[in-house]
Design an enzyme around this catalytic site. Structure first.
Site, PDB file in Angstrom:
ATOM      1  N   LYS A  19      35.976 -74.114  56.296  1.00 26.70           N
ATOM      2  CA  LYS A  19      36.088 -75.112  55.224  1.00 26.70           C
ATOM      3  C   LYS A  19      37.168 -76.154  55.546  1.00 26.70           C
ATOM      4  CE  LYS A  19      37.665 -73.770  50.922  1.00 26.70           C
ATOM      5  NZ  LYS A  19      38.642 -74.682  50.304  1.00 26.70           N
ATOM      6  N   ARG A  24      38.366 -81.865  57.294  1.00 21.74           N
ATOM      7  CA  ARG A  24      39.103 -82.779  58.172  1.00 21.74           C
ATOM      8  C   ARG A  24      38.170 -83.502  59.124  1.00 21.74           C
ATOM      9  NH1 ARG A  24      42.286 -78.927  56.284  1.00 21.74           N
ATOM     10  NH2 ARG A  24      44.572 -79.119  56.313  1.00 21.74           N
ATOM     11  N   GLY A  89      41.031 -78.924  46.124  1.00 24.07           N
ATOM     12  CA  GLY A  89      42.388 -79.418  46.366  1.00 24.07           C
ATOM     13  C   GLY A  89      42.480 -80.170  47.686  1.00 24.07           C
ATOM     14  N   ARG A 117      46.156 -78.851  38.562  1.00 22.58           N
ATOM     15  CA  ARG A 117      46.972 -78.522  39.748  1.00 22.58           C
ATOM     16  C   ARG A 117      47.960 -79.648  40.080  1.00 22.58           C
ATOM     17  NH1 ARG A 117      43.048 -76.052  44.191  1.00 22.58           N
ATOM     18  NH2 ARG A 117      45.049 -75.688  45.215  1.00 22.58           N
ATOM     19  N   SER A 161      52.884 -76.974  53.143  1.00 22.80           N
ATOM     20  CA  SER A 161      51.522 -77.199  52.651  1.00 22.80           C
ATOM     21  C   SER A 161      50.745 -78.036  53.645  1.00 22.80           C
ATOM     22  CB  SER A 161      51.551 -77.924  51.301  1.00 22.80           C
ATOM     23  OG  SER A 161      50.279 -78.509  51.043  1.00 22.80           O
ATOM     24  N   GLN A 163      47.831 -79.289  53.132  1.00 24.90           N
ATOM     25  CA  GLN A 163      47.168 -80.410  52.464  1.00 24.90           C
ATOM     26  C   GLN A 163      48.120 -81.601  52.380  1.00 24.90           C
ATOM     27  OE1 GLN A 163      45.862 -78.627  48.781  1.00 24.90           O
ATOM     28  NE2 GLN A 163      44.077 -77.680  49.739  1.00 24.90           N
ATOM     29  N   ASP A 314      45.614 -67.974  51.869  1.00 22.15           N
ATOM     30  CA  ASP A 314      44.341 -67.754  51.177  1.00 22.15           C
ATOM     31  C   ASP A 314      43.887 -66.295  51.223  1.00 22.15           C
ATOM     32  OD1 ASP A 314      44.229 -70.394  50.418  1.00 22.15           O
ATOM     33  OD2 ASP A 314      43.049 -71.004  52.165  1.00 22.15           O
ATOM     34  N   LYS A 341      47.036 -72.267  42.761  1.00 20.93           N
ATOM     35  CA  LYS A 341      45.738 -72.356  43.446  1.00 20.93           C
ATOM     36  C   LYS A 341      44.631 -72.508  42.403  1.00 20.93           C
ATOM     37  CE  LYS A 341      47.423 -72.043  47.551  1.00 20.93           C
ATOM     38  NZ  LYS A 341      47.338 -73.179  48.450  1.00 20.93           N
ATOM     39  N   ARG A 387      38.258 -67.024  45.707  1.00 20.40           N
ATOM     40  CA  ARG A 387      38.940 -66.007  46.536  1.00 20.40           C
ATOM     41  C   ARG A 387      39.189 -64.726  45.737  1.00 20.40           C
ATOM     42  NH1 ARG A 387      38.524 -68.172  51.207  1.00 20.40           N
ATOM     43  NH2 ARG A 387      39.033 -70.361  51.432  1.00 20.40           N
TER      44      ARG A 387
HETATM   45  C1  S3P Z   1      44.245 -75.884  52.831  1.00 19.99           C
HETATM   46  C2  S3P Z   1      45.567 -75.620  52.699  1.00 19.99           C
HETATM   47  C3  S3P Z   1      46.081 -74.589  51.794  1.00 19.99           C
HETATM   48  C4  S3P Z   1      45.000 -73.610  51.395  1.00 19.99           C
HETATM   49  C5  S3P Z   1      43.730 -74.290  50.990  1.00 19.99           C
HETATM   50  C6  S3P Z   1      43.195 -75.137  52.134  1.00 19.99           C
HETATM   51  C7  S3P Z   1      43.838 -76.970  53.747  1.00 19.99           C
HETATM   52  O1  S3P Z   1      46.575 -75.212  50.617  1.00 19.99           O
HETATM   53  O2  S3P Z   1      45.434 -72.772  50.362  1.00 19.99           O
HETATM   54  O3  S3P Z   1      42.744 -73.342  50.650  1.00 19.99           O
HETATM   55  O4  S3P Z   1      42.645 -77.097  54.076  1.00 19.99           O
HETATM   56  O5  S3P Z   1      44.717 -77.736  54.146  1.00 19.99           O
HETATM   57  P1  S3P Z   1      48.087 -75.797  50.525  1.00 19.99           P
HETATM   58  O6  S3P Z   1      48.195 -76.954  51.439  1.00 19.99           O
HETATM   59  O7  S3P Z   1      48.239 -76.201  49.085  1.00 19.99           O
HETATM   60  O8  S3P Z   1      48.976 -74.656  50.884  1.00 19.99           O
END
Ligand code: S3P
Length: 428
Positions: A19, A24, A89, A117, A161, A163, A314, A341, A387
């Site tokens: 995923k 990306r 997210g 969130r 993080s 993300q 995760d 989350k 999850r």
């Molecule tokens: C993710 C980063 C994580 C993860 C999410 C996917 C990503 O989140 O929990 O399921 O694809 O960059 P955080 O960046 O908030 O830790």
């Protein structure tokens, strides 16, 4: 959904594309020069959400089963309606990094979970880079006022993080000069690996500072997305916990920032080996073989805390389920992030484990799970969190009777084939 206990897990499985990497790859394809073809694109609803947002932004793409072809555009188009980021997210946060450097304003919103969130974590650095945001007290809906004069920054993430790091790196692609992001512990590094794989140099120092020099242009190309490591984790844990199990999973992503659960489960007794490791645009991919096994010795070392948290972020609900089967149990700390989350995962995990008869202490930043405990049949809730639904399906396989999980269809968010694939390897 009703889940019956199982005897063992046996056979072979191949999992859909990762995923995180799929999000990306699609975002890269949208802004790279030329055409990007993504094979084994994730079947997750979340990744379809990213594709539909890109279409709303004028990106031309076609999807044929799990192959996605994207025509990169130098300039995205202002969408005519709010971008619907659903439950994702990664979509709202990483896409914001691209939108921060467009010459238009647009609105992004999600479902009730996503709209609760925290977004200040991206708003702050992207505003430092020159974009402007409106939000609902730091939560979506977000209005992003992009700027084509985005500026490079040096930024230290308050909480590791991927993300947020990715949002800054995607914005940094358009900035004049050097953008640096520093983390306290290394979160998944797919953006860094894929930028390097698609022609833009990104380096990571020993002190976890990631550096990109802008402006820089990604070059489109072809990629086959490795199987999702986080999806594999449920199968690996089930095979570990159920006696007489033997499972082979092909084509799994083995990026060390994602595969830490394999080392943990091995150290707790699972018989795990990896073989045939190759490389796909800098992402390691290989076959994972698992046989059942659990250490019967008590250990005071079974604690997962700060340095490891980002690389198993995760998998923590699942690891808590496994912890309930370990002599001496498991302690998880420094994981306050789990409260932000798709559900408050510390609370959801503690609630469901207790309903199954486990002894769990909930801390502000973690859980102490006692073990070993025979789990009981129970009526559980998914809390609308994919999850949680999958972690407790694995708990249900080792319970003493059928377990009901309300709202288990939320597995579609990351892994629509979860129940079918599980059925294909479960021995009842
Ligand atoms: C993710 C980063 C994580 C993860 C999410 C996917 C990503 O989140 O929990 O399921 O694809 O960059 P955080 O960046 O908030 O830790």
């Amino acid at each position: 959904m009703n889940i019956n206990p199982a005897q063992s897990i046996r056979g072979r499985a191949k999992l859909p594309g990762d995923k995180s990497i799929s999000h990306r790859a699609a975002l890269i394809g949208a802004i790279a020069s030329g055409t990007t073809t993504i094979h084994n694109f994730s079947t997750a609803v979340d990744c379809a959400t990213t594709l539909s947002c890109l279409e709303q932004l004028g990106v031309e793409l076609t999807r044929n089963n799990n192959t996605v072809e994207i025509q990169g555009s130098a300039q995205l188009q202002k969408p005519t309606t709010t971008l619907d980021c659903g439950n994702s997210g990664s979509t709202i946060r990483i896409l914001s990094g691209i939108l921060a450097r467009q010459g238009f304003s647009c609105e992004l919103a999600g479902d009730s979970s996503l709209n609760s969130r925290p977004m200040n974590r991206i708003i702050k650095p992207l505003e430092l880079m020159g974009a402007k945001f409106e939000s609902n007290d730091g939560k979506p809906p977000l209005v992003i006022h992009g700027t084509q004069a985005i500026q490079a920054i040096t930024y230290e993430l308050p909480v590791a993080s991927a993300q947020v790091k990715s949002a800054i790196l995607f914005a940094g692609l358009g900035a004049q000069g050097r953008t640096q992001v520093k983390e306290s512990s290394l979160s998944r590094d797919h953006t860094e690996r894929l930028f390097n794989g698609f022609g833009v140099k990104v380096t990571t120092d020993e002190d976890l500072t990631v550096t990109i020099d802008g402006p820089a242009q990604l070059t489109g190309g072809e990629i086959t997305v490795p199987g999702d490591a986080s999806s594999a984790a449920y199968f690996v844990a089930a095979a570990m916990l159920l006696p007489d199990s033997e499972l082979t999973i092909e084509g799994v992503g083995l990026n060390p920032t994602r595969a830490e659960f394999l080392s943990l489960l091995s150290s707790w007794g699972a018989d795990i080996s990896t073989e045939g490791v190759s490389d796909e645009r800098n992402e390691p991919i290989g076959t994972v073989k698992v046989r059942s096994g659990i250490n019967s010795e008590s250990s005071s070392e079974r604690r997962i805390d700060r340095p490891k948290i980002p690389s198993v972020i995760d998998e923590l609900p699942l690891l808590a389920v496994v912890g309930s089967q370990l002599e001496g149990g498991l302690e998880i700390r420094d994981a306050t992030e789990l409260r932000h989350k798709e559900s408050d995962r510390l609370k959801s995990t503690a609630t469901n484990l207790r309903l199954m008869g486990a002894h769990v202490e909930e801390h502000p930043d973690g859980l102490t799970v006692a073990g070993p405990t025979k789990l009981h049949s129970a009526s559980l809730d998914s809390f609308g969190d994919h999850r949680i639904a999958m972690a407790f399906t694995i708990a249900a396989l080792i319970a003493d009777g059928p377990t009901e999980i309300a709202g288990a269809d939320c597995v579609n968010i990351s892994f629509p084939e979860f129940f079918d694939l599980l059925d294909s390897v479960v021995v009842r």
